[in-house]
Enzyme design. Structure first.
Site, PDB file in Angstrom:
ATOM      1  N   ASN A   9      48.666  55.789  46.626  1.00  0.00           N
ATOM      2  CA  ASN A   9      48.959  56.896  47.536  1.00  0.00           C
ATOM      3  C   ASN A   9      47.896  57.983  47.357  1.00  0.00           C
ATOM      4  O   ASN A   9      47.739  58.512  46.249  1.00  0.00           O
ATOM      5  CB  ASN A   9      50.370  57.427  47.218  1.00  0.00           C
ATOM      6  N   ASP A  11      47.665  60.913  49.053  1.00  0.00           N
ATOM      7  CA  ASP A  11      48.074  62.208  49.622  1.00  0.00           C
ATOM      8  C   ASP A  11      47.467  63.399  48.879  1.00  0.00           C
ATOM      9  O   ASP A  11      47.046  64.386  49.495  1.00  0.00           O
ATOM     10  CB  ASP A  11      49.599  62.385  49.530  1.00  0.00           C
ATOM     11  N   HIS A  12      47.469  63.309  47.537  1.00  0.00           N
ATOM     12  CA  HIS A  12      47.113  64.509  46.788  1.00  0.00           C
ATOM     13  C   HIS A  12      45.610  64.740  46.658  1.00  0.00           C
ATOM     14  O   HIS A  12      45.189  65.795  46.189  1.00  0.00           O
ATOM     15  CB  HIS A  12      47.860  64.548  45.464  1.00  0.00           C
ATOM     16  N   HIS A  45      51.191  59.705  53.479  1.00  0.00           N
ATOM     17  CA  HIS A  45      52.375  60.316  54.091  1.00  0.00           C
ATOM     18  C   HIS A  45      51.930  61.432  55.028  1.00  0.00           C
ATOM     19  O   HIS A  45      51.415  62.459  54.582  1.00  0.00           O
ATOM     20  CB  HIS A  45      53.264  60.874  52.964  1.00  0.00           C
ATOM     21  N   ARG A  47      53.043  64.222  56.794  1.00  0.00           N
ATOM     22  CA  ARG A  47      54.233  65.077  56.826  1.00  0.00           C
ATOM     23  C   ARG A  47      54.276  65.920  58.097  1.00  0.00           C
ATOM     24  O   ARG A  47      53.242  66.245  58.667  1.00  0.00           O
ATOM     25  CB  ARG A  47      54.244  66.017  55.611  1.00  0.00           C
ATOM     26  N   ARG A  51      50.939  69.151  55.289  1.00  0.00           N
ATOM     27  CA  ARG A  51      50.468  69.882  54.103  1.00  0.00           C
ATOM     28  C   ARG A  51      49.364  69.144  53.355  1.00  0.00           C
ATOM     29  O   ARG A  51      48.606  69.751  52.634  1.00  0.00           O
ATOM     30  CB  ARG A  51      51.624  70.194  53.149  1.00  0.00           C
ATOM     31  N   HIS A  52      49.314  67.816  53.497  1.00  0.00           N
ATOM     32  CA  HIS A  52      48.185  67.100  52.869  1.00  0.00           C
ATOM     33  C   HIS A  52      47.462  66.221  53.894  1.00  0.00           C
ATOM     34  O   HIS A  52      46.433  66.601  54.426  1.00  0.00           O
ATOM     35  CB  HIS A  52      48.579  66.365  51.574  1.00  0.00           C
ATOM     36  N   GLU A  72      53.644  56.460  55.416  1.00  0.00           N
ATOM     37  CA  GLU A  72      54.955  57.033  55.116  1.00  0.00           C
ATOM     38  C   GLU A  72      55.273  58.049  56.194  1.00  0.00           C
ATOM     39  O   GLU A  72      54.427  58.900  56.519  1.00  0.00           O
ATOM     40  CB  GLU A  72      54.930  57.749  53.771  1.00  0.00           C
ATOM     41  N   THR A 103      59.085  63.967  48.000  1.00  0.00           N
ATOM     42  CA  THR A 103      60.246  63.279  48.578  1.00  0.00           C
ATOM     43  C   THR A 103      61.280  63.108  47.477  1.00  0.00           C
ATOM     44  O   THR A 103      61.169  62.225  46.633  1.00  0.00           O
ATOM     45  CB  THR A 103      59.807  61.935  49.174  1.00  0.00           C
ATOM     46  N   GLU A 153      61.912  50.222  49.634  1.00  0.00           N
ATOM     47  CA  GLU A 153      61.222  50.757  48.462  1.00  0.00           C
ATOM     48  C   GLU A 153      62.258  51.545  47.665  1.00  0.00           C
ATOM     49  O   GLU A 153      62.868  52.479  48.189  1.00  0.00           O
ATOM     50  CB  GLU A 153      60.045  51.646  48.879  1.00  0.00           C
ATOM     51  N   HIS A 192      57.515  56.251  42.978  1.00  0.00           N
ATOM     52  CA  HIS A 192      57.715  57.692  42.808  1.00  0.00           C
ATOM     53  C   HIS A 192      57.775  58.045  41.325  1.00  0.00           C
ATOM     54  O   HIS A 192      58.590  57.505  40.593  1.00  0.00           O
ATOM     55  CB  HIS A 192      58.969  58.234  43.502  1.00  0.00           C
ATOM     56  N   HIS A 215      50.597  60.503  42.705  1.00  0.00           N
ATOM     57  CA  HIS A 215      50.333  61.775  42.038  1.00  0.00           C
ATOM     58  C   HIS A 215      49.700  61.597  40.664  1.00  0.00           C
ATOM     59  O   HIS A 215      48.695  62.253  40.333  1.00  0.00           O
ATOM     60  CB  HIS A 215      51.641  62.579  41.939  1.00  0.00           C
TER      61      HIS A 215
HETATM   62  N1  PXP Z   1      56.628  56.021  47.521  1.00  0.00           N
HETATM   63  C1  PXP Z   1      57.085  56.947  48.404  1.00  0.00           C
HETATM   64  C2  PXP Z   1      57.961  56.476  49.508  1.00  0.00           C
HETATM   65  C3  PXP Z   1      56.733  58.305  48.270  1.00  0.00           C
HETATM   66  O1  PXP Z   1      57.201  59.211  49.148  1.00  0.00           O
HETATM   67  C4  PXP Z   1      55.830  58.675  47.249  1.00  0.00           C
HETATM   68  C5  PXP Z   1      55.378  60.100  47.135  1.00  0.00           C
HETATM   69  O2  PXP Z   1      54.688  60.480  48.261  1.00  0.00           O
HETATM   70  C6  PXP Z   1      55.366  57.681  46.384  1.00  0.00           C
HETATM   71  C7  PXP Z   1      55.800  56.384  46.525  1.00  0.00           C
HETATM   72  C8  PXP Z   1      54.401  57.998  45.280  1.00  0.00           C
HETATM   73  O3  PXP Z   1      54.979  58.859  44.348  1.00  0.00           O
HETATM   74  P1  PXP Z   1      54.060  59.562  43.283  1.00  0.00           P
HETATM   75  O4  PXP Z   1      53.082  60.389  44.029  1.00  0.00           O
HETATM   76  O5  PXP Z   1      55.015  60.339  42.465  1.00  0.00           O
HETATM   77  O6  PXP Z   1      53.390  58.458  42.496  1.00  0.00           O
END
Ligand code: PXP
Length: 242
Positions: A9, A11-12, A45, A47, A51-52, A72, A103, A153, A192, A215
């Site tokens: 992921n 996103d960050h 994701h 959103r 935001r990202h 996502e 989330t 998931e 997550h 993350h």
């Molecule tokens: N899976 C889903 C559905 C999520 O929403 C997220 C966070 O965006 C993740 C996995 C990844 O989580 P993390 O960033 O804590 O590893």
């Protein structure tokens, strides 16, 4: 045991970019590097508040990566239209609250069944592999299957935040849910809050086919680089599976 896929992921990377509002660091560059470093898929994701990840990131990601994109998204008409246009390999339906930092829980498929049904139906009809991001709970698994989603998931956030006996108990819930879900014909993913320290117990659950991790990997990338972080996570997952 079947090989466990790793979805990265990104996103960050976009969170850091957006802190200054410019063009770098570019999440698409991170996705390409993740692909070269052993990721089996890229998760992003989009959103509601952007935001990202941005709309343009999704367009550029679709063009740039060869591995599957997992979008996502909240189950809203706006996101449905974007998903149908972008046509990603997969879409993961997540609950979304504007004020949350991440989330925080799974989507209530039981309670929102009739609202989710047309959205999931249109995604499935378009050939997009839908997964429902849910708590490890049998009722949610049954409802996801009834909805026609081929994948769930399992939210590992509570497990990741717990310690000691409480964490063991939550791991058991995830294990039981994965087994039950696989038995009723669902493909099981999880994610997550996963880190080097807590990934192996989850990766060792044989019914799980894919982990989505973001993350922690982006944080580790500050110290070790993204490629090394992904490769280390990949090794830990493979070890747990061996
Ligand atoms: N899976 C889903 C559905 C999520 O929403 C997220 C966070 O965006 C993740 C996995 C990844 O989580 P993390 O960033 O804590 O590893």
């Amino acid at each position: 045991m079947t090989r466990l896929r790793l979805g990265v992921n990104i996103d960050h990377v976009a969170t850091v970019r957006n802190a200054r509002g410019g063009a770098f660091p570019d999440p698409v560059r991170a996705a390409i590097l993740a692909e070269q470093s052993g990721a089996d898929g890229i998760t992003a994701h989009l959103r509601e508040d952007r935001r990202h990840i941005s709309d343009d990131d999704i367009v550029r990601l679709t063009a740039a990566i060869k591995i599957p994109l997992n979008l996502e998204m909240a189950a809203t008409p706006e996101m449905l239209a974007i998903a149908l246009k972008a046509n990603p390999h997969a879409a993961c339906i997540v609950p979304e609250k504007r004020e949350e930092r991440t989330t925080e829980g799974g989507i209530d498929v039981v309670g929102q069944f009739s609202r989710l049904q047309p959205i999931v139906g249109q995604l499935v009809a378009a050939g997009i592999r839908v997964s429902m991001f849910i708590e490890p709970d049998r009722k949610q698994l049954d409802a996801s299957r009834a909805l026609g989603a081929p994948v769930v998931e399992l939210h590992t956030g509570a497990y990741a935040n717990a310690v000691g006996a409480a964490q063991e108990k939550l791991l058991k819930h995830i294990h039981n849910a994965a087994e039950f879900g696989a038995d009723i014909g669902l493909e099981i993913h999880a994610g997550h809050g996963l880190t080097y320290d807590n990934v192996q117990a989850v990766a060792g659950i044989p019914h799980i086919r894919e982990l989505n991790i973001g993350h922690f990997l982006v944080g580790e990338a500050i110290f070790a680089g993204l490629a090394e972080s992904i490769q280390k996570m990949r090794t830990l997952m493979d070890e747990a599976r061996a």
